[in-house]
Design a protein around this motif. Structure first.
Motif, PDB file in Angstrom:
ATOM      1  N   ASP A  78       0.815  -1.215   0.000  1.00 15.37           N
ATOM      2  CA  ASP A  78       0.000   0.000   0.000  1.00 15.37           C
ATOM      3  C   ASP A  78       0.847   1.264   0.000  1.00 15.37           C
ATOM      4  OD1 ASP A  78      -2.570  -1.346   0.213  1.00 15.37           O
ATOM      5  OD2 ASP A  78      -1.957  -1.870   2.249  1.00 15.37           O
ATOM      6  N   LEU A  79       2.163   1.115   0.096  1.00 13.61           N
ATOM      7  CA  LEU A  79       3.076   2.258   0.079  1.00 13.61           C
ATOM      8  C   LEU A  79       3.624   2.546  -1.319  1.00 13.61           C
ATOM      9  CD1 LEU A  79       4.642   4.384   1.787  1.00 13.61           C
ATOM     10  CD2 LEU A  79       6.401   2.633   2.152  1.00 13.61           C
ATOM     11  N   VAL A  80       3.493   1.596  -2.242  1.00 10.31           N
ATOM     12  CA  VAL A  80       4.128   1.736  -3.550  1.00 10.31           C
ATOM     13  C   VAL A  80       3.529   2.903  -4.333  1.00 10.31           C
ATOM     14  CG1 VAL A  80       4.601   0.606  -5.740  1.00 10.31           C
ATOM     15  CG2 VAL A  80       4.718  -0.713  -3.616  1.00 10.31           C
ATOM     16  N   PHE A  81       2.208   2.960  -4.429  1.00  8.91           N
ATOM     17  CA  PHE A  81       1.564   4.045  -5.167  1.00  8.91           C
ATOM     18  C   PHE A  81       1.884   5.414  -4.559  1.00  8.91           C
ATOM     19  CE2 PHE A  81      -2.580   6.461  -5.718  1.00  8.91           C
ATOM     20  CZ  PHE A  81      -2.225   6.990  -6.952  1.00  8.91           C
ATOM     21  N   PRO A  82       1.739   5.609  -3.241  1.00  9.35           N
ATOM     22  CA  PRO A  82       2.098   6.914  -2.690  1.00  9.35           C
ATOM     23  C   PRO A  82       3.566   7.261  -2.865  1.00  9.35           C
ATOM     24  CG  PRO A  82       1.497   5.371  -0.939  1.00  9.35           C
ATOM     25  CD  PRO A  82       1.095   4.752  -2.229  1.00  9.35           C
ATOM     26  N   ALA A  83       4.439   6.258  -2.866  1.00 10.16           N
ATOM     27  CA  ALA A  83       5.858   6.544  -3.122  1.00 10.16           C
ATOM     28  C   ALA A  83       6.035   7.135  -4.511  1.00 10.16           C
ATOM     29  CB  ALA A  83       6.691   5.276  -2.959  1.00 10.16           C
TER      30      ALA A  83
ATOM     31  N   SER B 284       2.231   7.512   4.689  1.00 18.08           N
ATOM     32  CA  SER B 284       3.025   7.237   3.493  1.00 18.08           C
ATOM     33  C   SER B 284       4.101   8.295   3.303  1.00 18.08           C
ATOM     34  CB  SER B 284       2.114   7.182   2.258  1.00 18.08           C
ATOM     35  OG  SER B 284       1.182   6.130   2.356  1.00 18.08           O
ATOM     36  N   VAL B 285       3.746   9.562   3.524  1.00 18.61           N
ATOM     37  CA  VAL B 285       4.729  10.639   3.425  1.00 18.61           C
ATOM     38  C   VAL B 285       5.852  10.425   4.443  1.00 18.61           C
ATOM     39  CG1 VAL B 285       5.093  13.108   3.829  1.00 18.61           C
ATOM     40  CG2 VAL B 285       3.147  12.336   2.462  1.00 18.61           C
ATOM     41  N   PHE B 286       5.502  10.019   5.644  1.00 18.25           N
ATOM     42  CA  PHE B 286       6.516   9.750   6.674  1.00 18.25           C
ATOM     43  C   PHE B 286       7.460   8.638   6.223  1.00 18.25           C
ATOM     44  CE2 PHE B 286       7.488   6.913  10.341  1.00 18.25           C
ATOM     45  CZ  PHE B 286       8.503   7.680  10.898  1.00 18.25           C
ATOM     46  N   PHE B 287       6.909   7.517   5.736  1.00 18.15           N
ATOM     47  CA  PHE B 287       7.751   6.407   5.298  1.00 18.15           C
ATOM     48  C   PHE B 287       8.587   6.797   4.080  1.00 18.15           C
ATOM     49  CE2 PHE B 287       4.437   3.628   7.413  1.00 18.15           C
ATOM     50  CZ  PHE B 287       5.264   3.262   8.460  1.00 18.15           C
ATOM     51  N   CYS B 288       8.008   7.569   3.168  1.00 13.35           N
ATOM     52  CA  CYS B 288       8.760   8.016   1.997  1.00 13.35           C
ATOM     53  C   CYS B 288       9.911   8.929   2.406  1.00 13.35           C
ATOM     54  CB  CYS B 288       7.839   8.754   1.025  1.00 13.35           C
ATOM     55  SG  CYS B 288       6.723   7.680   0.099  1.00 13.35           S
ATOM     56  N   SER B 289       9.685   9.778   3.407  1.00 12.48           N
ATOM     57  CA  SER B 289      10.757  10.663   3.863  1.00 12.48           C
ATOM     58  C   SER B 289      11.888   9.861   4.506  1.00 12.48           C
ATOM     59  CB  SER B 289      10.204  11.705   4.836  1.00 12.48           C
ATOM     60  OG  SER B 289       9.736  11.111   6.033  1.00 12.48           O
ATOM     61  N   LEU B 290      11.543   8.794   5.238  1.00  9.52           N
ATOM     62  CA  LEU B 290      12.577   7.927   5.803  1.00  9.52           C
ATOM     63  C   LEU B 290      13.390   7.252   4.702  1.00  9.52           C
ATOM     64  CD1 LEU B 290      10.795   6.097   8.782  1.00  9.52           C
ATOM     65  CD2 LEU B 290      12.606   7.804   8.929  1.00  9.52           C
ATOM     66  N   LEU B 291      12.683   6.720   3.699  1.00 11.41           N
ATOM     67  CA  LEU B 291      13.373   6.048   2.595  1.00 11.41           C
ATOM     68  C   LEU B 291      14.279   7.012   1.848  1.00 11.41           C
ATOM     69  CD1 LEU B 291      10.539   3.776   1.128  1.00 11.41           C
ATOM     70  CD2 LEU B 291      12.706   3.003   2.109  1.00 11.41           C
ATOM     71  N   PHE B 292      13.734   8.200   1.540  1.00 10.04           N
ATOM     72  CA  PHE B 292      14.558   9.136   0.782  1.00 10.04           C
ATOM     73  C   PHE B 292      15.743   9.616   1.607  1.00 10.04           C
ATOM     74  CE2 PHE B 292      15.823  13.291  -0.810  1.00 10.04           C
ATOM     75  CZ  PHE B 292      16.201  12.900  -2.088  1.00 10.04           C
ATOM     76  N   ALA B 293      15.569   9.770   2.915  1.00  8.59           N
ATOM     77  CA  ALA B 293      16.698  10.154   3.762  1.00  8.59           C
ATOM     78  C   ALA B 293      17.829   9.132   3.663  1.00  8.59           C
ATOM     79  CB  ALA B 293      16.231  10.298   5.212  1.00  8.59           C
ATOM     80  N   LEU B 294      17.451   7.854   3.610  1.00 12.09           N
ATOM     81  CA  LEU B 294      18.451   6.793   3.443  1.00 12.09           C
ATOM     82  C   LEU B 294      19.147   6.925   2.093  1.00 12.09           C
ATOM     83  CD1 LEU B 294      19.815   4.100   4.202  1.00 12.09           C
ATOM     84  CD2 LEU B 294      17.801   2.929   3.262  1.00 12.09           C
ATOM     85  N   PHE B 295      18.368   7.109   1.021  1.00 17.00           N
ATOM     86  CA  PHE B 295      18.961   7.229  -0.310  1.00 17.00           C
ATOM     87  C   PHE B 295      19.825   8.487  -0.411  1.00 17.00           C
ATOM     88  CE2 PHE B 295      14.874   4.956  -1.774  1.00 17.00           C
ATOM     89  CZ  PHE B 295      15.434   3.735  -1.477  1.00 17.00           C
TER      90      PHE B 295
ATOM     91  N   THR C 170      -7.433   7.888   2.725  1.00 18.76           N
ATOM     92  CA  THR C 170      -7.622   8.724   3.912  1.00 18.76           C
ATOM     93  C   THR C 170      -6.356   9.522   4.233  1.00 18.76           C
ATOM     94  OG1 THR C 170      -6.967   6.867   5.322  1.00 18.76           O
ATOM     95  CG2 THR C 170      -9.339   7.181   4.941  1.00 18.76           C
ATOM     96  N   PRO C 171      -6.510  10.669   4.900  1.00 15.08           N
ATOM     97  CA  PRO C 171      -5.332  11.456   5.281  1.00 15.08           C
ATOM     98  C   PRO C 171      -4.335  10.684   6.139  1.00 15.08           C
ATOM     99  CG  PRO C 171      -7.295  12.804   5.456  1.00 15.08           C
ATOM    100  CD  PRO C 171      -7.765  11.402   5.181  1.00 15.08           C
ATOM    101  N   SER C 172      -4.815   9.761   6.979  1.00 13.90           N
ATOM    102  CA  SER C 172      -3.885   8.984   7.809  1.00 13.90           C
ATOM    103  C   SER C 172      -2.991   8.112   6.935  1.00 13.90           C
ATOM    104  CB  SER C 172      -4.664   8.116   8.798  1.00 13.90           C
ATOM    105  OG  SER C 172      -5.651   7.346   8.139  1.00 13.90           O
ATOM    106  N   TRP C 173      -3.570   7.471   5.924  1.00 15.68           N
ATOM    107  CA  TRP C 173      -2.768   6.683   4.978  1.00 15.68           C
ATOM    108  C   TRP C 173      -1.800   7.580   4.224  1.00 15.68           C
ATOM    109  CZ3 TRP C 173      -3.571   7.303  -0.456  1.00 15.68           C
ATOM    110  CH2 TRP C 173      -2.770   6.473  -1.248  1.00 15.68           C
ATOM    111  N   ALA C 174      -2.279   8.750   3.790  1.00 12.54           N
ATOM    112  CA  ALA C 174      -1.429   9.657   3.024  1.00 12.54           C
ATOM    113  C   ALA C 174      -0.256  10.160   3.856  1.00 12.54           C
ATOM    114  CB  ALA C 174      -2.266  10.838   2.523  1.00 12.54           C
ATOM    115  N   LEU C 175      -0.525  10.587   5.086  1.00 10.52           N
ATOM    116  CA  LEU C 175       0.538  11.167   5.914  1.00 10.52           C
ATOM    117  C   LEU C 175       1.494  10.101   6.447  1.00 10.52           C
ATOM    118  CD1 LEU C 175      -1.634  13.859   7.682  1.00 10.52           C
ATOM    119  CD2 LEU C 175       0.261  14.280   6.100  1.00 10.52           C
TER     120      LEU C 175
END
Length: 391
Positions: free
Chosen positions: A53-58, A298-309, A291-296
């Motif tokens: 469920d994170l792939v599309f928001p990523a 996802s943004v949190f997880f994407c920010s963690l991933l991008f911080a690693l990259f 929902t906003p909870s899913w969106a936010l």
């Protein structure tokens, strides 16, 4: 005047390439039975999410990260804001059209009432898409290029006419499809960016404003009239917020006026975590409902991933790994639709690609992984002979 880093940003390329590779993997995995629940999309009312469920928001996040660089590139070439918007509108329209056709090829058709099989219809649809939006040899004249595009457009019109839905209905936007949803979110985010420019605070407020719009229209779900229509399209609001979140990330990490980039990343992660926590108290987590909870979250997880990259590529300069993901990073649209083209082509011949014994359990999971890697190899070969698909 350029305010962002020029040239390709390898950390974004790595993020994009890995995301599209995982997207192909999970799309193929969707047809595999007897696999763990964490490898599937969860139900709309499950109040949780999996990595699937994170792939599309990523991808939405990455679309947003690319906006500042794309706008700057066009401005550096001499375009004004109206020219940039016009170009973005054409790109969004292309994504929406392709998504619209893809949705109707998957469901809502009455094959018995159509003169050709749905597999052949789908294969011809993708062939038409390639003719309209593929890159053509630079040596071709303007008239030759337009002739190819015209054949593709004529093909899409003919397929629209041949399509039959239940009770003699035609093609309908049952939902916009993944590409269509990306197209709408990209368009709204681009408009916001062109209006406020490279101002992180204003972009943040607009992103939160789209979250507020979701909350505003949510009570009107299922109702008729204009408010009911806005509620029906409510997913576009949270999707746009995720695109703008990616745009904000690019400004904080690559804008010349914001040098404390690792500190910016840390603040971004902390703030997105706090917003995600608050939103989870207000809405259930649901990708289907967007929902906003899913969106936010996802943004949190994407920010963690991008911080690693970012740490690996931009700080430590471990750039060799980017090469492996280059085909997917440079051709996300082509590699995304390739599996559908292959499935439709084989289906029109009465064949299937995946053997039955590879359709469940561990063999199915291994098949899905190898299939995704094979698509990367195939898109590399297609690039070498000049076949690309870009909007």
């Amino acid at each position: 005047m350029s305010t962002l880093a020029s040239g390709r940003i390898l950390s974004i390329d790595l993020f994009r390439g890995l995301t599209i590779l995982v997207m192909v993997f999970v799309n193929e995995l969707a047809g595999i039975s007897d696999i763990p629940g964490w490898m599937k999309h969860v139900a709309a009312d499950a109040d949780t999410m999996t990595f699937v469920d994170l792939v599309f928001p990523a991808f939405l996040f990455i679309v947003g990260m690319s906006i500042p660089f794309a706008v700057q590139a066009r401005l550096n070439k001499g375009d004004n804001a109206w020219g940039v918007f016009r170009h973005g509108l054409v790109r969004a329209f292309g994504l929406i059209v392709i998504g619209f056709y893809m949705v109707n090829s998957i469901g809502g058709y009455d094959e018995s009432a159509m003169p050709i099989s749905i597999h052949l219809w789908t294969f011809c649809m993708y062939l038409s898409v390639l003719l309209v939006w593929c890159s053509l040899p630079k040596g071709w004249s303007h008239s030759q290029q337009w002739l190819v595009r015209a054949v593709g457009i004529a093909g899409l019109i003919a397929l629209w006419w041949l399509f039959q839905g239940p009770q003699n209905s035609g093609m309908t936007p049952q939902w916009w499809g993944i590409l269509g949803l990306i197209g709408w979110a990209y368009l709204f985010a681009l408009i916001a960016y062109l209006l406020v420019g490279q101002r992180p605070l204003l972009l943040s407020l607009i992103a939160l404003g789209f979250i507020a719009l979701f909350a505003l229209f949510q009570p009107f779900e299922g109702q008729s009239g204009l408010l009911g229509w806005f509620a029906q399209e409510n997913r576009n609001h949270t999707h746009t917020a995720m695109v703008l979140a990616g745009t904000l990330m690019s400004l904080l990490c690559f804008h010349a006026d914001y040098p404390k980039r690792q500190m910016n990343l840390g603040i971004y992660i902390v703030v997105s975590a706090a917003l995600a926590y608050i939103s989870c108290q207000l809405w259930p987590i649901s990708k289907i409902w967007a929902t906003p909870s899913w969106a936010l979250l996802s943004v949190f997880f994407c920010s963690l991933l991008f911080a690693l990259f970012y740490q690996l590529i931009e700080v430590k300069r471990h750039t060799a790994m980017v090469k492996a993901f280059e085909p997917a990073a440079n051709n996300p649209l082509l590699i995304y639709i390739l599996p559908y083209i292959i499935a439709a082509g084989l289906g029109s011949l009465g064949l299937t690609l995946r053997p039955e014994f590879l359709s469940s359990g561990i063999p199915g999971m291994l098949w899905s992984l190898l299939f995704a890697l094979a698509m990367m190899v195939l898109v590399t070969l297609l690039n070498r002979i000049g076949i690309r698909l870009k909007l």
